[in-house]
Design an enzyme around this catalytic site. Structure first.
Site, PDB file in Angstrom:
ATOM      1  N   GLU A 121      -9.284   3.741  -2.210  1.00  0.00           N
ATOM      2  CA  GLU A 121      -8.036   3.658  -2.965  1.00  0.00           C
ATOM      3  C   GLU A 121      -8.271   2.975  -4.313  1.00  0.00           C
ATOM      4  O   GLU A 121      -9.270   2.291  -4.522  1.00  0.00           O
ATOM      5  CB  GLU A 121      -6.990   2.842  -2.179  1.00  0.00           C
ATOM      6  CG  GLU A 121      -6.805   3.314  -0.743  1.00  0.00           C
ATOM      7  CD  GLU A 121      -5.554   2.749  -0.074  1.00  0.00           C
ATOM      8  OE1 GLU A 121      -4.692   2.179  -0.779  1.00  0.00           O
ATOM      9  OE2 GLU A 121      -5.445   2.888   1.155  1.00  0.00           O
TER      10      GLU A 121
ATOM     11  N   THR B 203      -8.761  -5.918   4.078  1.00  0.00           N
ATOM     12  CA  THR B 203      -8.693  -4.948   2.981  1.00  0.00           C
ATOM     13  C   THR B 203      -9.619  -5.495   1.907  1.00  0.00           C
ATOM     14  O   THR B 203      -9.447  -6.621   1.454  1.00  0.00           O
ATOM     15  CB  THR B 203      -7.255  -4.842   2.429  1.00  0.00           C
ATOM     16  OG1 THR B 203      -6.376  -4.484   3.493  1.00  0.00           O
ATOM     17  CG2 THR B 203      -7.164  -3.793   1.325  1.00  0.00           C
TER      18      THR B 203
ATOM     19  N   GLU C  93     -10.277  12.198   7.806  1.00  0.00           N
ATOM     20  CA  GLU C  93     -10.138  13.508   7.160  1.00  0.00           C
ATOM     21  C   GLU C  93     -11.483  14.221   7.051  1.00  0.00           C
ATOM     22  O   GLU C  93     -11.581  15.421   7.311  1.00  0.00           O
ATOM     23  CB  GLU C  93      -9.553  13.355   5.763  1.00  0.00           C
ATOM     24  CG  GLU C  93      -8.121  12.854   5.729  1.00  0.00           C
ATOM     25  CD  GLU C  93      -7.731  12.470   4.317  1.00  0.00           C
ATOM     26  OE1 GLU C  93      -7.205  13.326   3.590  1.00  0.00           O
ATOM     27  OE2 GLU C  93      -7.977  11.303   3.938  1.00  0.00           O
TER      28      GLU C  93
ATOM     29  N   LYS D 235      -4.291  -2.022  10.302  1.00  0.00           N
ATOM     30  CA  LYS D 235      -4.753  -2.102   8.916  1.00  0.00           C
ATOM     31  C   LYS D 235      -4.822  -3.528   8.371  1.00  0.00           C
ATOM     32  O   LYS D 235      -5.387  -3.736   7.298  1.00  0.00           O
ATOM     33  CB  LYS D 235      -3.840  -1.269   8.012  1.00  0.00           C
ATOM     34  CG  LYS D 235      -4.080   0.230   8.139  1.00  0.00           C
ATOM     35  CD  LYS D 235      -2.994   1.016   7.470  1.00  0.00           C
ATOM     36  CE  LYS D 235      -3.200   2.503   7.653  1.00  0.00           C
ATOM     37  NZ  LYS D 235      -4.239   3.069   6.774  1.00  0.00           N
TER      38      LYS D 235
ATOM     39  N   ASP E 192       0.842  -1.194   0.000  1.00  0.00           N
ATOM     40  CA  ASP E 192       0.000   0.000   0.000  1.00  0.00           C
ATOM     41  C   ASP E 192       0.877   1.242   0.000  1.00  0.00           C
ATOM     42  O   ASP E 192       1.791   1.358   0.819  1.00  0.00           O
ATOM     43  CB  ASP E 192      -0.913  -0.013   1.230  1.00  0.00           C
ATOM     44  CG  ASP E 192      -2.010   1.041   1.129  1.00  0.00           C
ATOM     45  OD1 ASP E 192      -2.328   1.475   0.012  1.00  0.00           O
ATOM     46  OD2 ASP E 192      -2.549   1.426   2.187  1.00  0.00           O
TER      47      ASP E 192
ATOM     48  N   GLU F 229     -10.441   3.673   3.812  1.00  0.00           N
ATOM     49  CA  GLU F 229      -9.544   4.398   2.922  1.00  0.00           C
ATOM     50  C   GLU F 229      -9.927   4.027   1.505  1.00  0.00           C
ATOM     51  O   GLU F 229      -9.833   2.860   1.113  1.00  0.00           O
ATOM     52  CB  GLU F 229      -8.077   4.062   3.210  1.00  0.00           C
ATOM     53  CG  GLU F 229      -7.642   4.641   4.550  1.00  0.00           C
ATOM     54  CD  GLU F 229      -6.143   4.575   4.829  1.00  0.00           C
ATOM     55  OE1 GLU F 229      -5.643   5.510   5.492  1.00  0.00           O
ATOM     56  OE2 GLU F 229      -5.494   3.612   4.405  1.00  0.00           O
TER      57      GLU F 229
ATOM     58  N   HIS G 129      -3.886  13.816   1.170  1.00  0.00           N
ATOM     59  CA  HIS G 129      -4.099  12.841   2.247  1.00  0.00           C
ATOM     60  C   HIS G 129      -2.901  12.804   3.194  1.00  0.00           C
ATOM     61  O   HIS G 129      -3.057  12.827   4.417  1.00  0.00           O
ATOM     62  CB  HIS G 129      -4.341  11.444   1.666  1.00  0.00           C
ATOM     63  CG  HIS G 129      -4.421  10.366   2.709  1.00  0.00           C
ATOM     64  ND1 HIS G 129      -5.501  10.223   3.551  1.00  0.00           N
ATOM     65  CD2 HIS G 129      -3.537   9.399   3.058  1.00  0.00           C
ATOM     66  CE1 HIS G 129      -5.288   9.201   4.367  1.00  0.00           C
ATOM     67  NE2 HIS G 129      -4.102   8.688   4.104  1.00  0.00           N
TER      68      HIS G 129
ATOM     69  N   GLN H 185      -3.796   2.147  15.108  1.00  0.00           N
ATOM     70  CA  GLN H 185      -2.725   2.640  14.245  1.00  0.00           C
ATOM     71  C   GLN H 185      -1.885   3.723  14.928  1.00  0.00           C
ATOM     72  O   GLN H 185      -0.646   3.674  14.909  1.00  0.00           O
ATOM     73  CB  GLN H 185      -3.347   3.214  12.961  1.00  0.00           C
ATOM     74  CG  GLN H 185      -2.346   3.805  11.980  1.00  0.00           C
ATOM     75  CD  GLN H 185      -3.034   4.502  10.803  1.00  0.00           C
ATOM     76  OE1 GLN H 185      -4.262   4.434  10.650  1.00  0.00           O
ATOM     77  NE2 GLN H 185      -2.248   5.165   9.974  1.00  0.00           N
TER      78      GLN H 185
ATOM     79  N   ARG I  85      -7.986   3.667  13.439  1.00  0.00           N
ATOM     80  CA  ARG I  85      -7.089   4.805  13.693  1.00  0.00           C
ATOM     81  C   ARG I  85      -6.507   4.819  15.092  1.00  0.00           C
ATOM     82  O   ARG I  85      -5.383   5.298  15.293  1.00  0.00           O
ATOM     83  CB  ARG I  85      -7.824   6.119  13.436  1.00  0.00           C
ATOM     84  CG  ARG I  85      -8.354   6.288  12.045  1.00  0.00           C
ATOM     85  CD  ARG I  85      -7.254   6.229  11.007  1.00  0.00           C
ATOM     86  NE  ARG I  85      -7.792   6.371   9.648  1.00  0.00           N
ATOM     87  CZ  ARG I  85      -7.066   6.231   8.561  1.00  0.00           C
ATOM     88  NH1 ARG I  85      -5.775   5.914   8.643  1.00  0.00           N
ATOM     89  NH2 ARG I  85      -7.618   6.365   7.379  1.00  0.00           N
TER      90      ARG I  85
ATOM     91  N   ASP J 273      -9.177   0.114   2.151  1.00  0.00           N
ATOM     92  CA  ASP J 273      -8.160  -0.286   3.124  1.00  0.00           C
ATOM     93  C   ASP J 273      -8.655   0.115   4.519  1.00  0.00           C
ATOM     94  O   ASP J 273      -8.274   1.149   5.056  1.00  0.00           O
ATOM     95  CB  ASP J 273      -6.835   0.405   2.772  1.00  0.00           C
ATOM     96  CG  ASP J 273      -5.708   0.006   3.701  1.00  0.00           C
ATOM     97  OD1 ASP J 273      -5.777  -1.082   4.287  1.00  0.00           O
ATOM     98  OD2 ASP J 273      -4.754   0.804   3.830  1.00  0.00           O
TER      99      ASP J 273
HETATM  100  O1  LIG Z   1       0.591   9.392   8.109  1.00  0.00           O
HETATM  101  C1  LIG Z   1       0.503   8.319   8.705  1.00  0.00           C
HETATM  102  O2  LIG Z   1       1.178   8.041   9.684  1.00  0.00           O
HETATM  103  C2  LIG Z   1      -0.428   7.292   8.248  1.00  0.00           C
HETATM  104  C3  LIG Z   1      -1.091   7.367   7.111  1.00  0.00           C
HETATM  105  C4  LIG Z   1      -2.058   6.374   6.684  1.00  0.00           C
HETATM  106  O3  LIG Z   1      -2.785   5.744   7.448  1.00  0.00           O
HETATM  107  C5  LIG Z   1      -2.209   6.200   5.240  1.00  0.00           C
HETATM  108  C6  LIG Z   1      -1.988   4.850   4.638  1.00  0.00           C
HETATM  109  O4  LIG Z   1      -2.329   3.760   5.034  1.00  0.00           O
HETATM  110  C7  LIG Z   1      -1.557   4.950   3.248  1.00  0.00           C
HETATM  111  C8  LIG Z   1      -2.630   5.562   2.451  1.00  0.00           C
HETATM  112  O5  LIG Z   1      -3.701   4.949   2.349  1.00  0.00           O
HETATM  113  O6  LIG Z   1      -2.429   6.646   1.876  1.00  0.00           O
HETATM  114 CA   LIG Z   2      -4.114   2.791   2.906  1.00  0.00          CA
HETATM  115 MG   LIG Z   3      -6.094  -2.773   5.177  1.00  0.00          MG
END
Ligand SMILES: O=C(O)/C=C/C(=O)CC(=O)CC(=O)O
Ligand SMILES: [Ca+2]
Ligand SMILES: [Mg+2]
Length: 384
Positions: A176, A230, A331, A226, A106, A174, A113, A213, A210, A206
Site C-alpha cells: 500500500e 503494519t 490474490e 490486521k 486504512d 498488503e 483488489h 480475518q 486471512r 499491512d
Molecule cells: O473484502 C474484504 O472483506 C476485505 C478486504 C481487505 O482485506 C482489504 C483491506 O484491508 C483494505 C485494503 O488493503 O484494500
Molecule cells: Ca489493507
Molecule cells: Mg495491518
C-alpha cells in the site's frame, strides 16, 4: 558526496535516526541524500529536529515544510562542504519509526483488489458492495502497532473458525501507499487543500492474517487479523518530490458527491515492487487506483472528525488488472490454490516463518528521471 543517485536533491525524504557515535542521544530528524543522512538539527540549528520524531516539525504547517525543503536544497547545492560536516553515512545510523502515529486509517481504493477479495470472501455475492463506487470504504486500524521497516513480525495466533484457535496459516501482505498528515484540523472543521494538510507519502505493508480475518470480519470489518503489525518505510517522501508523478485520477462512475469532487490532480504514477525473499513477485501500479488520496482525506473528515499531527491513512492494497500486478498473496495465489513458484524450487501459498517481504516503489522525479521511495521490509518470526 555521491552525485548520481536515486536519492538526490530532487527527492530528500525525511526520516528519524540515531547515530552510532552518539549513544543515548534522542533520535534526530534527517533527510536522506545519497548514502548519507543530513542531520537537520545540526545543519539548520533547529531543535525541532532533535525531538525524536517528525511530529513537531510537521505541526509547523505547509509553508514551513516548503521553506525547509528549499533551505536544505540550497545548503546541499551551494555549500556542499559546510553541509558535508552534517552528513552521516547511512551505515552508521539506526533508522526509527519516523512519525509518532496518531490515528491510523486504512482504505480499500483499488477496484481490482476489492473485486478480487469480494470474489474470494463472498463468492455468492456481487464482488463489489453497493456502496463501493460511492465512497472510499475504510476502517480504523491500530496506530500503536504501526512499526518501522525491519521490525520482525511475529506470526499472529487467533480464532480461525468456530472453536479453532492457533497460529495463522494464511499470513499475507498488503502492498500500500500511506499518507502522513502534518497539519491538523479542529473538531467540526473541514480540511482545506490536500497539500496544506498532507506532508508526504510512505510505503506500507499491512500484514494480514486471512484465516483470522475471514472468520472475524462480519459485520464490523477487519480487527485482529490486521492489527498485529503494519510496517512502514523509515523514509517519508514529501509531496513536493512527487510533483512529476501527479496524474489525473481514474475516471469514476457514478460521478461522486460534491465533497468528493477532485479539485486537483492527485492520481500518482508510482510503480510498486513486491519482493519475497529477494524475488520480485508483483509490480502493482498505483496510478490506476479508483479513489485518489485527496478523496480519502475529504471523506475521513466529512463528518467533522478532526485530523491530528501524525495521522496515517493508507490507500488499501494496490492491485492492477494483470496477474503480476496484485498487491497481496491471497490474490497472487488465488487464495492459495495457485501457489507462487520461487527460483529455489519452493512454492508459497502464504508466508512461511523466516520469509522476508520488501516493498519498494519508483516514480517520475520532479526534475525528470526517477525517484525511489524508501523500502519497507519485514521478516516473519514463528508464532509464540
Ligand atoms: O473484502 C474484504 O472483506 C476485505 C478486504 C481487505 O482485506 C482489504 C483491506 O484491508 C483494505 C485494503 O488493503 O484494500
Ligand atoms: Ca489493507
Ligand atoms: Mg495491518
Amino acid at each position: 558526496m555521491t552525485a548520481a543517485t536515486p536519492w538526490g536533491l530532487d527527492h530528500l525524504p525525511y526520516g528519524v535516526f540515531s547515530r552510532a557515535d552518539r549513544p543515548g542521544e534522542t533520535p534526530r530528524v534527517g533527510v536522506r541524500y545519497g548514502d548519507h543522512v543530513l542531520d537537520l538539527a545540526d545543519a539548520l540549528h533547529d531543535e525541532v529536529f532533535a525531538t525524536g520524531s517528525l511530529n513537531a516539525f510537521l505541526s509547523r504547517g505547509a509553508a514551513a515544510w516548503r521553506d525547509t525543503r528549499a533551505l536544505i536544497r540550497s545548503k546541499l547545492a551551494t555549500d556542499p562542504v559546510a553541509a558535508g560536516l552534517h552528513l552521516v553515512p547511512l551505515d552508521r545510523v539506526e533508522l526509527h519509526l519516523p512519525i509518532e502515529v496518531a490515528d491510523y486509517v486504512d482504505f480499500y481504493c483499488s477496484l481490482e483488489h476489492a473485486s478480487n477479495l469480494g470474489r474470494m470472501f463472498r463468492p455468492d455475492e456481487e464482488p463489489l458492495k453497493p456502496n463501493w463506487r460511492h465512497l472510499p470504504v475504510g476502517y480504523h486500524g491500530r496506530a500503536g502497532t504501526v512499526v518501522a521497516s525491519g521490525t520482525p513480525v511475529v506470526r499472529p495466533s487467533g480464532q480461525r473458525g468456530a472453536g479453532v484457535f492457533g497460529p495463522s496459516a494464511k499470513l499475507d501482505i498488503e502492498a500500500e501507499l500511506g499518507f502522513v498528515v502534518g497539519a491538523p484540523t479542529a473538531l467540526g472543521e473541514r480540511p482545506g487543500r490536500f497539500a496544506d494538510h498532507v506532508f508526504g507519502v510512505t510505503l506500507v505493508n499491512d500484514w494480514s492474517a486471512r484465516d483470522i480475518q475471514a472468520w472475524e470480519y462480519v459485520p464490523l470489518g477487519p480487527f485482529l487479523g490486521k492489527s498485529f503489525a503494519t510496517s512502514i518505510s523509515p523514509w517519508i517522501t514529501p509531496l513536493e518530490a512527487l510533483a512529476g508523478a501527479r496524474v489525473p485520477g481514474r475516471e469514476q462512475d457514478p460521478e461522486p458527491l460534491d465533497y468528493l469532487r477532485r479539485a486537483e490532480e492527485w492520481g500518482l504514477d508510482l510503480t510498486l515492487e513486491v519482493r519475497l525473499n529477494g524475488e520480485v513477485v508483483s509490480r502493482p501500479p498505483y496510478r490506476g487506483m479508483y479513489w485518489t488520496p485527496d478523496q480519502m482525506l475529504a471523506h475521513m473528515a466529512v463528518n467533522g472528525a478532526s485530523l491530528r499531527v501524525g495521522d496515517l491513512f493508507a490507500s488499501g492494497t494496490v492491485s492492477g488488472p494483470e496477474a503480476g500486478q496484485r498487491g497481496s498473496l491471497i490474490e497472487l495465489t488465488w487464495n492459495g490454490t495457485e501457489p507462487v513458484k520461487l527460483s529455489d524450487g519452493s512454492v508459497r501459498a502464504f508466508l512461511e516463518d523466516c520469509d522476508t517481504v520488501s516493498i519498494t516503489a519508483t516514480a517520475p522525479g520532479p526534475e525528470g528521471g526517477l525517484i525511489t521511495l524508501g523500502e519497507v521490509s519485514g521478516t516473519i518470526l514463528p508464532a509464540r
